[in-house]
Design a protein around this motif. Structure first.
Motif, PDB file in Angstrom:
ATOM      1  N   ARG A   1     -42.674 -54.505  63.182  1.00 61.45           N
ATOM      2  CA  ARG A   1     -41.542 -53.592  62.936  1.00 61.45           C
ATOM      3  C   ARG A   1     -40.948 -52.979  64.206  1.00 61.45           C
ATOM      4  N   GLU A   2     -41.582 -53.198  65.327  1.00 63.94           N
ATOM      5  CA  GLU A   2     -40.951 -52.762  66.572  1.00 63.94           C
ATOM      6  C   GLU A   2     -39.803 -53.693  66.951  1.00 63.94           C
ATOM      7  N   GLY A   3     -39.882 -54.911  66.465  1.00 65.89           N
ATOM      8  CA  GLY A   3     -38.858 -55.892  66.797  1.00 65.89           C
ATOM      9  C   GLY A   3     -38.942 -56.338  68.249  1.00 65.89           C
ATOM     10  N   VAL A   4     -37.907 -57.047  68.685  1.00 65.11           N
ATOM     11  CA  VAL A   4     -37.825 -57.538  70.069  1.00 65.11           C
ATOM     12  C   VAL A   4     -36.442 -57.170  70.613  1.00 65.11           C
ATOM     13  N   PRO A   5     -36.295 -57.144  71.946  1.00 62.63           N
ATOM     14  CA  PRO A   5     -34.975 -56.795  72.504  1.00 62.63           C
ATOM     15  C   PRO A   5     -33.891 -57.784  72.054  1.00 62.63           C
ATOM     16  N   THR A   6     -32.723 -57.254  71.777  1.00 68.13           N
ATOM     17  CA  THR A   6     -31.602 -58.086  71.345  1.00 68.13           C
ATOM     18  C   THR A   6     -30.827 -58.560  72.570  1.00 68.13           C
ATOM     19  N   ALA A   7     -30.682 -59.865  72.689  1.00 64.03           N
ATOM     20  CA  ALA A   7     -29.974 -60.431  73.840  1.00 64.03           C
ATOM     21  C   ALA A   7     -28.514 -60.727  73.515  1.00 64.03           C
ATOM     22  N   VAL A   8     -28.243 -61.088  72.256  1.00 60.58           N
ATOM     23  CA  VAL A   8     -26.900 -61.561  71.894  1.00 60.58           C
ATOM     24  C   VAL A   8     -26.470 -60.952  70.567  1.00 60.58           C
ATOM     25  N   SER A   9     -25.195 -60.562  70.486  1.00 55.16           N
ATOM     26  CA  SER A   9     -24.591 -60.097  69.238  1.00 55.16           C
ATOM     27  C   SER A   9     -23.381 -60.982  68.945  1.00 55.16           C
ATOM     28  N   HIS A  10     -23.467 -61.730  67.859  1.00 56.73           N
ATOM     29  CA  HIS A  10     -22.440 -62.713  67.500  1.00 56.73           C
ATOM     30  C   HIS A  10     -21.591 -62.156  66.363  1.00 56.73           C
ATOM     31  N   GLY A  11     -20.317 -61.859  66.662  1.00 55.80           N
ATOM     32  CA  GLY A  11     -19.435 -61.306  65.646  1.00 55.80           C
ATOM     33  C   GLY A  11     -18.624 -62.376  64.931  1.00 55.80           C
ATOM     34  N   LEU A  12     -18.051 -62.001  63.798  1.00 56.34           N
ATOM     35  CA  LEU A  12     -17.341 -62.956  62.935  1.00 56.34           C
ATOM     36  C   LEU A  12     -15.835 -62.684  62.907  1.00 56.34           C
ATOM     37  N   TRP A  13     -15.148 -63.391  62.031  1.00 53.83           N
ATOM     38  CA  TRP A  13     -13.689 -63.426  62.058  1.00 53.83           C
ATOM     39  C   TRP A  13     -13.154 -63.381  60.642  1.00 53.83           C
ATOM     40  N   LEU A  14     -12.229 -62.477  60.391  1.00 50.45           N
ATOM     41  CA  LEU A  14     -11.480 -62.512  59.136  1.00 50.45           C
ATOM     42  C   LEU A  14     -10.207 -63.318  59.368  1.00 50.45           C
ATOM     43  N   ASN A  15      -9.581 -63.737  58.296  1.00 52.91           N
ATOM     44  CA  ASN A  15      -8.348 -64.532  58.292  1.00 52.91           C
ATOM     45  C   ASN A  15      -8.649 -65.996  58.644  1.00 52.91           C
ATOM     46  N   ILE A  16      -8.410 -66.434  59.871  1.00 52.96           N
ATOM     47  CA  ILE A  16      -8.626 -67.857  60.197  1.00 52.96           C
ATOM     48  C   ILE A  16     -10.097 -68.083  60.525  1.00 52.96           C
TER      49      ILE A  16
END
Lengths: 363, 363
Positions: free
Chosen positions: B159-174
């Protein structure tokens, strides 16, 4: 008659049983009537078998209490838990249908963000009837949903997907927390409606909750054993978790899929965290060893049926988890008994009558 | 002044650069002004270096065109693509900040279901500043979000998790579809707002899109190479995919995490599917071999830095993918050149001036 003929036939009406474990009158079915009434119910009565469970009128059901289970399974009834909702898996065994939906009797119809009642069963059926994609993650979630597809970079050879064995639904209102989290966050409610269905990737375990769960009995039924919990056992509330770990290893081995996400049900009442802590505390320790065990478990190529996989897994449970506690040796044996009982009831030539003593078709 | 003093300081204001590849005037920044203006921009001008790119007033930026790239990197400039948005990775290299957000210039501010403008950058920062959970799936998605937590059955040791290296966002419309899907579904629009952030599990690859992407440069920067695409190369539109496969293998090896989901941006215009097909068609074949390669790629224990991992991966690329096409040998070499250039610009003792010729701090 004319009115009825205009109603669409409910999906999989004659191919799905709804399994409900209970110790009380099933008034909760009133709210589900528009969605559940066309289907057959299998009610597994836990606790005192002399108690009479009232089922609202108009539902087609069969009901099994402990006496029925003992009579039908004989000595093999030892693999079915008592005084724990794990007893529900007896319903999976006696069903003769291809699909099972199981729901707890404290779960009600949830509303989607537009305020519309969610037909949870319909969404589960959609999840089960479309493929899963365990080999590569699709960032727009289930590519088979309307308005979605595979995104750029998704290999074309993987776009057929694999058959979906399990559909794991979620819960609004009371989240499915363990006792420590319940104690720390007594007022937390799940209010976030996440409009997604997604495949749990191959090789990844997940905490499967039995509150709102559907599966394909033909593809994975014999692995959907909820273990030894409750009366006479050192642990409770790990029945669905145990099944989830086992099915995921087997699903991955056999090239099948598990989906999670929609549909939501409304979980009305948090169970008592103090009681839960007593049931869970050994599991909280044990899961630290159990999960690495399942994460590294592999099955041989010779295991090509669910039964073969499950028997192979039971041996590994006894060998690798037995040293932690004698409970796991007993559980490994119960896994074998479960498969024997499953095959006894589900092999046409050997099939015994499973008619319940007091189960009535009320409709 | 009094008014300004009441404004909250934007998150990571001095620790994050926004990287934008472009061939046109950056009018799209007007819509992003409330969210981007406090941050420093790195603009990578693709195509004709004599063209003047107009940046709206009030933004603090540096701009690099091809002449700048050639001057700064010398012969090593060969690893930076030309006439392809892959050139953006030059911006990652010259940044001196801990975090990068990169966005395409046809992406606008999207609205959440309540009609509120989405501050995409703020959500990315939240994703990056909270841990990831790649070792076990949490069915209520990101357990670190407000109102969510780890569900019953989630091992406490994880539950401590690990460091986040990347955040991948998404797209509305196209939606980000490949050319064949664009051709088949010309009118499909993504209208489904999925209110979730989740960790891509360890061992699972995903199609990383560079349109709306943030990462921790210190944790993963040297692996964020967008490859050889566009001018003089047999392939295009696989720049972000290539980076995504590489970073996922390395992130998994180093015990870091990748999140996907929120935030959405509004993707305004579909690119031409016929042009895209020409760029993609070799990739569509090749990815059938590339993905199994990355799925089975393992790195040695001796590779403990991103650079070491990336060099090791480059050798495997040449050895295992080289036989498919000479392009992969060239790409493997370019991966090494990229690391050499990265280290040259990012090692304090060796650091060269990266001041652009025509980059002006407009603010």
């Amino acid at each position: 008659m004319a009115e009825a003929s205009h109603k669409p036939v409910p999906l999989l009406k004659d191919e799905l049983d709804i399994v409900i474990p209970t110790i009380r009158n099933l008034d909760f079915l009133e709210m589900w009537r528009p969605f559940f009434q066309p289907y057959h119910l299998i009610i597994v009565q836990d606790g005192d078998p002399t108690k009479v469970i009232k089922v609202p009128e108009g539902f087609d059901y069969e009901l099994y209490n402990r006496n029925d289970i003992n009579r039908i399974l004989g000595p093999k009834a030892s693999c079915i838990s008592f005084k724990d909702s794990a007893c529900r898996c007896f319903g999976y065994m006696v069903s003769k249908k291809k699909y099972i939906y199981t729901i707890d009797d404290d779960c009600f119809v949830a509303k989607d963000p537009s305020g519309k009642d969610i037909n949870a069963l319909e969404q589960h059926i959609k999840n089960l009837l479309t493929p899963s994609t365990p080999h590569f993650f699709n960032t727009l979630y289930d590519p088979y949903r309307e308005g979605a597809d595979f995104v750029r970079g998704y290999p074309f050879s993987l776009r057929e997907g694999v058959p979906t064995a399990v559909s794991h639904g979620l819960w609004l209102n009371i989240p499915d927390y363990d006792a420590p989290t319940q104690l720390v966050k007594p007022r937390e409610r799940n209010t976030r409606y996440v409009d997604a269905v997604l495949t749990i990737p191959k090789g990844t375990l997940f905490p499967m909750c039995g509150m709102n769960l559907a599966f394909d009995r033909e593809l994975i039924g014999p692995a959907m054993y909820f273990g030894l919990m409750g009366d006479g056992q050192p642990i409770g509330r790990y029945d669905d978790m145990w099944a989830g770990w086992c099915i995921k290893v087997i699903v991955d081995h056999l090239g099948l899929g598990v989906k999670t996400g929609l549909p939501y049900i409304w979980h009305s009442k948090a169970s008592n965290p103090f009681v839960n802590l007593k049931k869970e505390y050994k599991g909280i320790f044990w899961q630290e060893d159990i999960i690495p065990f399942f994460q590294s478990a592999t099955l041989s190529k010779d295991s090509t049926s669910v039964q073969q996989c499950y028997i192979e897994l039971s041996k590994q449970v006894k060998e690798k988890l037995g040293p932690i506690d004698p409970y796991f040796t007993k559980l490994g044996d119960a896994m074998v008994t479960w498969i024997e009982a499953w095959d006894e009831l589900n092999t046409p030539s050997e099939a015994k009558s499973t008619k319940p003593a007091n189960g009535v078709a009320a409709k």
